[in-house]
Design a protein around this motif. Structure first.
Motif, PDB file in Angstrom:
ATOM      1  N   HIS A 180       0.811  -1.069   0.206  1.00  0.00           N
ATOM      2  CA  HIS A 180       0.001   0.042   0.022  1.00  0.00           C
ATOM      3  C   HIS A 180       0.811   1.142  -0.076  1.00  0.00           C
ATOM      4  CE1 HIS A 180      -3.651   2.281   0.347  1.00  0.00           C
ATOM      5  NE2 HIS A 180      -2.971   2.992   1.405  1.00  0.00           N
ATOM      6  N   SER A 182       0.615   5.574   0.349  1.00  0.00           N
ATOM      7  CA  SER A 182      -0.305   6.660   0.802  1.00  0.00           C
ATOM      8  C   SER A 182       0.491   7.938   0.573  1.00  0.00           C
ATOM      9  CB  SER A 182      -0.757   6.351   2.045  1.00  0.00           C
ATOM     10  OG  SER A 182      -1.837   7.464   2.419  1.00  0.00           O
ATOM     11  N   VAL A 229      -8.982   3.917 -10.906  1.00  0.00           N
ATOM     12  CA  VAL A 229      -8.863   4.993  -9.817  1.00  0.00           C
ATOM     13  C   VAL A 229     -10.228   5.125  -9.655  1.00  0.00           C
ATOM     14  CG1 VAL A 229      -6.366   5.930 -10.730  1.00  0.00           C
ATOM     15  CG2 VAL A 229      -8.497   6.882 -11.426  1.00  0.00           C
ATOM     16  N   TYR A 230     -10.186   5.865  -8.397  1.00  0.00           N
ATOM     17  CA  TYR A 230     -11.609   6.343  -7.910  1.00  0.00           C
ATOM     18  C   TYR A 230     -11.441   7.639  -7.026  1.00  0.00           C
ATOM     19  CZ  TYR A 230     -16.420   6.860  -6.051  1.00  0.00           C
ATOM     20  OH  TYR A 230     -17.740   7.294  -5.665  1.00  0.00           O
ATOM     21  N   SER A 244      -9.997  13.328  -2.680  1.00  0.00           N
ATOM     22  CA  SER A 244      -9.557  12.160  -1.889  1.00  0.00           C
ATOM     23  C   SER A 244      -9.987  10.761  -2.815  1.00  0.00           C
ATOM     24  CB  SER A 244     -10.658  11.876  -0.605  1.00  0.00           C
ATOM     25  OG  SER A 244     -10.311  10.473   0.053  1.00  0.00           O
ATOM     26  N   ALA A 245      -8.910  10.185  -3.123  1.00  0.00           N
ATOM     27  CA  ALA A 245      -8.748   8.975  -4.231  1.00  0.00           C
ATOM     28  C   ALA A 245      -7.966   7.695  -3.642  1.00  0.00           C
ATOM     29  CB  ALA A 245      -7.995   9.784  -5.450  1.00  0.00           C
ATOM     30  N   THR A 246      -8.710   6.695  -4.357  1.00  0.00           N
ATOM     31  CA  THR A 246      -8.172   5.304  -4.250  1.00  0.00           C
ATOM     32  C   THR A 246      -7.867   4.737  -5.401  1.00  0.00           C
ATOM     33  OG1 THR A 246     -10.224   4.315  -4.270  1.00  0.00           O
ATOM     34  CG2 THR A 246      -9.500   4.919  -2.159  1.00  0.00           C
ATOM     35  N   ILE A 248      -6.163   1.131  -7.493  1.00  0.00           N
ATOM     36  CA  ILE A 248      -5.703  -0.300  -7.441  1.00  0.00           C
ATOM     37  C   ILE A 248      -4.820  -0.617  -8.583  1.00  0.00           C
ATOM     38  CG2 ILE A 248      -6.691  -2.626  -7.832  1.00  0.00           C
ATOM     39  CD1 ILE A 248      -9.538  -1.575  -6.835  1.00  0.00           C
ATOM     40  N   THR A 254      -2.416  -1.266  -3.631  1.00  0.00           N
ATOM     41  CA  THR A 254      -3.187  -0.443  -3.416  1.00  0.00           C
ATOM     42  C   THR A 254      -2.703   0.843  -3.090  1.00  0.00           C
ATOM     43  OG1 THR A 254      -3.961  -0.911  -1.147  1.00  0.00           O
ATOM     44  CG2 THR A 254      -5.132  -1.982  -2.875  1.00  0.00           C
ATOM     45  N   ALA A 255      -3.619   2.059  -3.054  1.00  0.00           N
ATOM     46  CA  ALA A 255      -2.743   3.441  -2.868  1.00  0.00           C
ATOM     47  C   ALA A 255      -4.087   4.525  -2.591  1.00  0.00           C
ATOM     48  CB  ALA A 255      -2.093   3.992  -3.990  1.00  0.00           C
ATOM     49  N   THR A 256      -3.777   5.426  -1.737  1.00  0.00           N
ATOM     50  CA  THR A 256      -4.918   6.293  -1.305  1.00  0.00           C
ATOM     51  C   THR A 256      -4.077   7.690  -1.551  1.00  0.00           C
ATOM     52  OG1 THR A 256      -3.994   6.245   0.980  1.00  0.00           O
ATOM     53  CG2 THR A 256      -6.148   4.920   0.124  1.00  0.00           C
ATOM     54  N   SER A 258      -4.513  12.031  -1.164  1.00  0.00           N
ATOM     55  CA  SER A 258      -5.145  13.113  -0.840  1.00  0.00           C
ATOM     56  C   SER A 258      -4.510  14.523  -0.853  1.00  0.00           C
ATOM     57  CB  SER A 258      -5.292  13.224   0.912  1.00  0.00           C
ATOM     58  OG  SER A 258      -5.781  14.265   1.430  1.00  0.00           O
TER      59      SER A 258
END
Length: 387
Positions: A180, A182, A229-230, A244-246, A248, A254-256, A258
């Motif tokens: 992950h 972030s 991405v979302y 704010s995004a996630t 795959i 995974t990643a987040t 901001s």
């Protein structure tokens, strides 16, 4: 062999130019010979303020000068594409402010134009050139299945001081396969009226401006584009104020992300593997009067504090200049970045090896590709696939 300085012309006279002009003037092998604005009076005021010999009215007029070898483009993002192409056509090397452009298609055209004209092109993302970032690159080589490890010199720090090893001790560790990522970059209400970042048509908004850093870090760590991405956004009038995004990736990564103009100052990341995580709380620029620190959290619970090699044997607080001066920092990332471009201009690519600027071009193109997908997701209010 003695080289003449690479003479830079500056396109733009906004606030963003002030720091980098000083860095251009202070980097060995570089000088600033001219500055241009749409207004002759504005150009003269800026030239006088910075001790630049020539004030030029009009950007095309600066590109036509024979005392300019390279340009620093400090215009609003909506103008980067146009004036990079013009600079390349004029045979000038380019240092372009971030975000590089408004779309990945534009970035691709800018890179192609530079390659076609055989001039060097570099985006002004200075953290990629910091000595500490070289440590991150080394640590990221330990994500494969092989039993490899990275070593770096530890240095005590007030944060996690009870768990830090003695100064100068080289600590081996490995991240293991990445799981992950972030990254968060923000600062609150930063702009004056009229700032281009408040106008969507000029490339404003938090997604392009600060998202360039947070998406760039995720791409730097992963080395690839996500598969999906979302993103969701908080708007302030016509501009994106917070995102704010996630994400795959393949291989279960995974990643987040901001970023925002309405949140307290943050410039941190975590790169989490199966065996350890890298944490940094100031990756875009080290905090003033603090070492360029980072931490490694091992799966066992051990926490190690690290600084770049040049900072191992210096006090925890940088030495101060005379009273009222600016603290001394060991690695001045903007000057390293400028020095890198100067070296590329002078030396070109090593014989039989890939051009060193290709990796930076791909980083910039992929970063913009991610931002395009995030923007599309915000507009469509659904996940977006990158293929």
């Amino acid at each position: 062999m003695t080289h003449s300085p690479v003479r830079f012309g500056v396109l733009g006279t906004g606030r963003i130019t002030r720091r980098l002009i000083a860095d251009l003037q202070s980097t060995p092998g570089a000088s600033v010979s001219a500055i241009a604005s749409r207004s002759g009076d504005r150009a003269k005021w800026s030239a006088d303020s910075h001790g630049i010999a020539a004030a030029v009215e009009g950007y095309a007029e600066l590109l036509a000068r024979d005392d300019v070898d390279a340009v620093y483009i400090a215009l609003p993002p909506s103008l980067h594409h146009e004036w990079t192409l013009a600079a390349c056509q004029a045979g000038k090397h380019v240092l372009c402010e971030k975000p590089v452009a408004l779309s990945a298609a534009q970035v691709s055209e800018m890179i192609a134009a530079a390659n076609s004209a055989d001039v060097r092109f570099l985006d002004a993302t200075a953290w990629l050139h910091h000595e500490r970032t070289d440590q991150f690159r080394q640590w990221l080589t330990t994500t494969g299945p092989q039993e490899d490890s990275a070593k770096a010199a530890a240095k005590k720090d007030d944060l996690f001081d009870d768990e830090s090893e003695s100064d100068d001790e080289a600590i081996p560790f490995r991240l293991g396969p990445l799981r992950h990522l972030s990254a968060s970059v923000s600062f609150p209400n930063p702009f004056l009226d009229g700032d281009h970042r408040l106008h969507a048509s000029l490339g404003g908004g938090a997604l392009l401006d600060l998202g360039w850093y947070s998406a760039g870090l995720i791409r730097f760590a992963s080395g690839v584009l996500p598969k999906e991405v979302y993103a969701q956004a908080v708007m302030r009038g016509e501009i994106v104020a917070r995102v704010s995004a996630t994400m795959i990736f393949y291989d279960e990564l995974t990643a987040t992300l901001s970023c925002g103009f309405d949140t307290s100052t943050r410039k941190w990341f975590e790169i989490a593997g199966t065996d350890a995580s890298i944490v940094c709380d100031d990756f875009t620029r080290p905090w003033a009067e603090k070492p360029a620190r980072s931490w490694v959290h091992e799966a066992s619970g051990k926490v190690h504090s690290f600084v770049p090699p040049s900072e191992v044997n210096v006090p925890a607080e940088p030495n101060s200049a005379p009273e009222g001066g600016v603290p001394v920092h060991r690695c001045l990332q903007e000057r390293v970045m400028i020095g890198t471009l100067v070296r590329w201009i002078r030396e070109g690519a090593p014989s039989g090896q890939p051009a060193p600027w290709n990796a930076f071009h791909e980083q910039a193109l992929h970063t913009q590709t991610m931002l395009d997908a995030l923007d599309e997701s915000i507009r469509r209010k659904q996940p977006v696939s990158l293929g």
